[in-house]
Design an enzyme around this catalytic site. Structure first.
Site, PDB file in Angstrom:
ATOM      1  N   LYS A 129      -4.528 -17.125   5.710  1.00 56.32           N
ATOM      2  CA  LYS A 129      -3.835 -16.622   6.654  1.00 56.32           C
ATOM      3  C   LYS A 129      -3.083 -17.448   7.694  1.00 56.32           C
ATOM      4  O   LYS A 129      -2.038 -18.066   7.382  1.00 56.32           O
ATOM      5  CB  LYS A 129      -4.516 -15.378   7.340  1.00 56.32           C
ATOM      6  CG  LYS A 129      -4.778 -14.346   6.512  1.00 56.32           C
ATOM      7  CD  LYS A 129      -5.009 -12.868   7.138  1.00 56.32           C
ATOM      8  CE  LYS A 129      -4.505 -11.678   6.738  1.00 56.32           C
ATOM      9  NZ  LYS A 129      -5.820 -10.955   5.965  1.00 56.32           N
ATOM     10  N   ASP A 154     -16.170 -15.371   4.438  1.00 59.86           N
ATOM     11  CA  ASP A 154     -14.739 -15.041   4.513  1.00 59.86           C
ATOM     12  C   ASP A 154     -13.825 -15.040   5.684  1.00 59.86           C
ATOM     13  O   ASP A 154     -14.239 -14.382   6.565  1.00 59.86           O
ATOM     14  CB  ASP A 154     -14.587 -13.912   4.014  1.00 59.86           C
ATOM     15  CG  ASP A 154     -12.929 -13.463   3.720  1.00 59.86           C
ATOM     16  OD1 ASP A 154     -12.236 -14.190   4.347  1.00 59.86           O
ATOM     17  OD2 ASP A 154     -12.664 -12.173   3.118  1.00 59.86           O
ATOM     18  N   TYR A 198     -13.490  -6.236   4.363  1.00 59.69           N
ATOM     19  CA  TYR A 198     -12.267  -6.476   3.649  1.00 59.69           C
ATOM     20  C   TYR A 198     -12.111  -7.843   3.133  1.00 59.69           C
ATOM     21  O   TYR A 198     -12.101  -8.749   3.880  1.00 59.69           O
ATOM     22  CB  TYR A 198     -11.201  -5.954   4.471  1.00 59.69           C
ATOM     23  CG  TYR A 198      -9.882  -6.249   3.740  1.00 59.69           C
ATOM     24  CD1 TYR A 198      -9.389  -5.274   2.775  1.00 59.69           C
ATOM     25  CD2 TYR A 198      -9.086  -7.223   3.770  1.00 59.69           C
ATOM     26  CE1 TYR A 198      -8.227  -5.462   1.966  1.00 59.69           C
ATOM     27  CE2 TYR A 198      -7.961  -7.693   3.202  1.00 59.69           C
ATOM     28  CZ  TYR A 198      -7.233  -6.651   2.066  1.00 59.69           C
ATOM     29  OH  TYR A 198      -6.278  -6.928   1.300  1.00 59.69           O
ATOM     30  N   TYR A 215       0.702  -1.211   0.093  1.00 55.02           N
ATOM     31  CA  TYR A 215       0.110  -0.026  -0.104  1.00 55.02           C
ATOM     32  C   TYR A 215       0.850   1.165   0.097  1.00 55.02           C
ATOM     33  O   TYR A 215       0.395   2.289   0.560  1.00 55.02           O
ATOM     34  CB  TYR A 215      -1.021   0.061   1.117  1.00 55.02           C
ATOM     35  CG  TYR A 215      -1.853  -1.231   1.262  1.00 55.02           C
ATOM     36  CD1 TYR A 215      -2.712  -1.428   0.356  1.00 55.02           C
ATOM     37  CD2 TYR A 215      -1.509  -2.204   2.341  1.00 55.02           C
ATOM     38  CE1 TYR A 215      -3.404  -2.496   0.320  1.00 55.02           C
ATOM     39  CE2 TYR A 215      -2.334  -3.334   2.493  1.00 55.02           C
ATOM     40  CZ  TYR A 215      -3.496  -3.552   1.502  1.00 55.02           C
ATOM     41  OH  TYR A 215      -4.074  -4.672   1.562  1.00 55.02           O
TER      42      TYR A 215
END
Ligand SMILES: *Cc1c(COP(=O)(O)O)cnc(C)c1O
Length: 435
Positions: free
Chosen positions: A284, A255, A154, A28
């Site tokens: 993750k 998710d 997100y 980012y």
């Protein structure tokens, strides 16, 4: 263990910083970066060792992933495979991938029976969206191509994933004209133990009803919205979504890339609600933070539709590194290690220490909210965090944190001992005061 030792990096610290600045993008960020990243020389247990010799307790689990900390013997052993490094997954299969898929089916909600191994969380979301679209095609409804979600989410950085991220936080304006425009409900109300917001369920039902003819599926993060704002909502809203999805024949996607594998105090956040989705994404912590791997699991109904001639005759995805045996082996080792340990007790202990340790933040000026759930602690300010000041304060406490927007938060590795969790809580307080 392999034979020859790995030679030390031949860049001196100054050269490394210069080369990093000259050539390397960070997440980012602009090029060159505005701040110099810390240089990590090694990591072991819950500690990162920097090039200047300092040690920082990792309050971030390397973005939710390193639940067992670093250099865990069982995980180290798993990535040193003798059998193979990688083989293509088209037309070939192998025990690590099959054993991992079987274990995932065993520990996730019962209706989920089939596993697509993806190479990152974002890609598992792309696959989930394809499953939704192919499902509707198989049902003879190819015009249903939009996804419903709620604001504040997100789901990753690839385009379909970005399209269901919070429109503001996900910078949708930047991609206007290119990004598919999805259907957004309001942000879910914060969990409130004394009052359930039924009006919000009615709102969800209304949004779905208005758009039912064009919707393929619903995708949300259950219980915790992570990078979209570290918000916690009442699990009962997930039951409402389940009913809405059933009513309109929508594919319900959870998710759990951030929440999966114990982080919220249940093995999967769906368990808080007693609700099973049609598609579940994990990532993750799947590999304990060792390698990039994710998975999209689905029900037999979804698999049958996707595989139907009208649905496309198969799943339209197949990454080069699909089912990577090293990642599958380390994922298997990580999940087995988790199940073998008293992860529930570890998460509960972290929760207790974070809850008491962060409580004093409520008295700090500029603090809007303090909340904890499972092994997650959040201090929300009423203004954007001065990130360099907050990070410097955390480093003074010997802790690595990475605040964003108005949030200073932590999700420590599950193996973090009480003293280190208390230290992390102290660092969050100091960061909140400084930031
Ligand atoms: C991190 C994350 C993703 C994206 O995963 P990547 O592996 O970074 O692509 C998707 N959804 C949630 C909830 C996440 O936390």
């Amino acid at each position: 263990m392999s034979g020859s030792p790995i030679p030390p990096p031949d860049l001196g610290t100054a050269d490394l910083r210069t080369a990093d600045r000259d050539h390397v993008w960070h997440p980012y960020g602009p090029m060159p970066g505005r701040t110099d990243p810390l240089v990590v020389r090694s990591a072991r247990g819950v500690r990162l060792t920097l090039d200047d010799g300092r040690e920082l307790v990792d309050g971030m689990s390397s973005w939710w992933a390193a639940v067992h900390g670093y250099r865990h013997p069982a995980l180290d052993a798993a990535v040193h495979a003798d059998e193979f490094s990688h083989v293509m997954f088209g037309g070939l299969t192998h025990e690590p991938a099959v054993a991992l898929a079987t274990l995932l089916v065993e520990i996730t909600p019962e209706p989920l029976q089939h596993v697509f191994l993806a190479d990152s969380g974002s890609i598992s979301i792309e696959v989930a969206v394809k499953m939704c679209l192919q499902y509707q095609r198989a049902r003879g409804r190819p015009e249903r191509t939009r996804m419903m979600t709620w604001r504040g989410g997100y789901h990753g950085d690839t385009f379909a994933a970005m399209s269901v991220c919070d429109p503001d936080g996900g910078m949708h304006a930047l991609w206007k004209g290119f990004l598919p425009e999805q259907v957004f409900a309001d942000v879910p109300p914060p969990a409130n133990p004394t009052e359930y917001d039924e009006a919000y369920d009615a709102h969800l039902a209304q949004v779905a009803a208005e758009h039912a003819g064009e919707l393929a599926g619903i995708v949300v993060e259950p219980v915790v919205q992570g990078a979209g704002g570290m918000r916690f909502h009442d699990p009962r809203h997930l039951a409402a979504l389940r009913a809405i999805a059933d009513e309109h024949d929508l594919v319900l996607v959870f998710d759990e890339i951030a929440t999966g594998f114990g982080r919220t105090g249940e093995l999967f956040a769906a368990h808080h609600a007693g609700v099973a989705p049609d598609v579940l994404c994990v990532g993750k912590a799947l590999t304990g933070g060792y390698l990039s791997m994710a998975a999209a699991l689905c029900t037999p109904e979804v698999a049958a539709a996707v595989s139907d001639e009208r649905g496309g005759g198969g799943l339209a995805h197949g990454p080069t590194f699909m089912g990577n045996p090293l990642a599958a082996r380390v994922a298997l080792a990580s999940v087995r290690e988790l199940l073998r340990r008293d992860w529930r007790g570890e998460v509960a202990a972290i929760h207790e220490t974070l809850t008491t340790g962060l409580a004093p933040a409520r008295e700090l000026p500029g603090v809007r909210d303090v909340r904890t759930l499972g092994a997650i602690g959040v201090v929300q300010l009423d203004h954007p965090v001065d990130v360099p000041a907050a990070q410097a304060a955390a480093e003074e406490h010997g802790v690595w944190l990475r605040p964003f927007r108005d949030l200073i938060y932590t999700m420590p590795p599950f193996v973090t001992g009480p003293g280190d969790v208390a230290r992390i809580a102290g660092a969050v307080l100091a960061a909140a005061a400084a930031g």
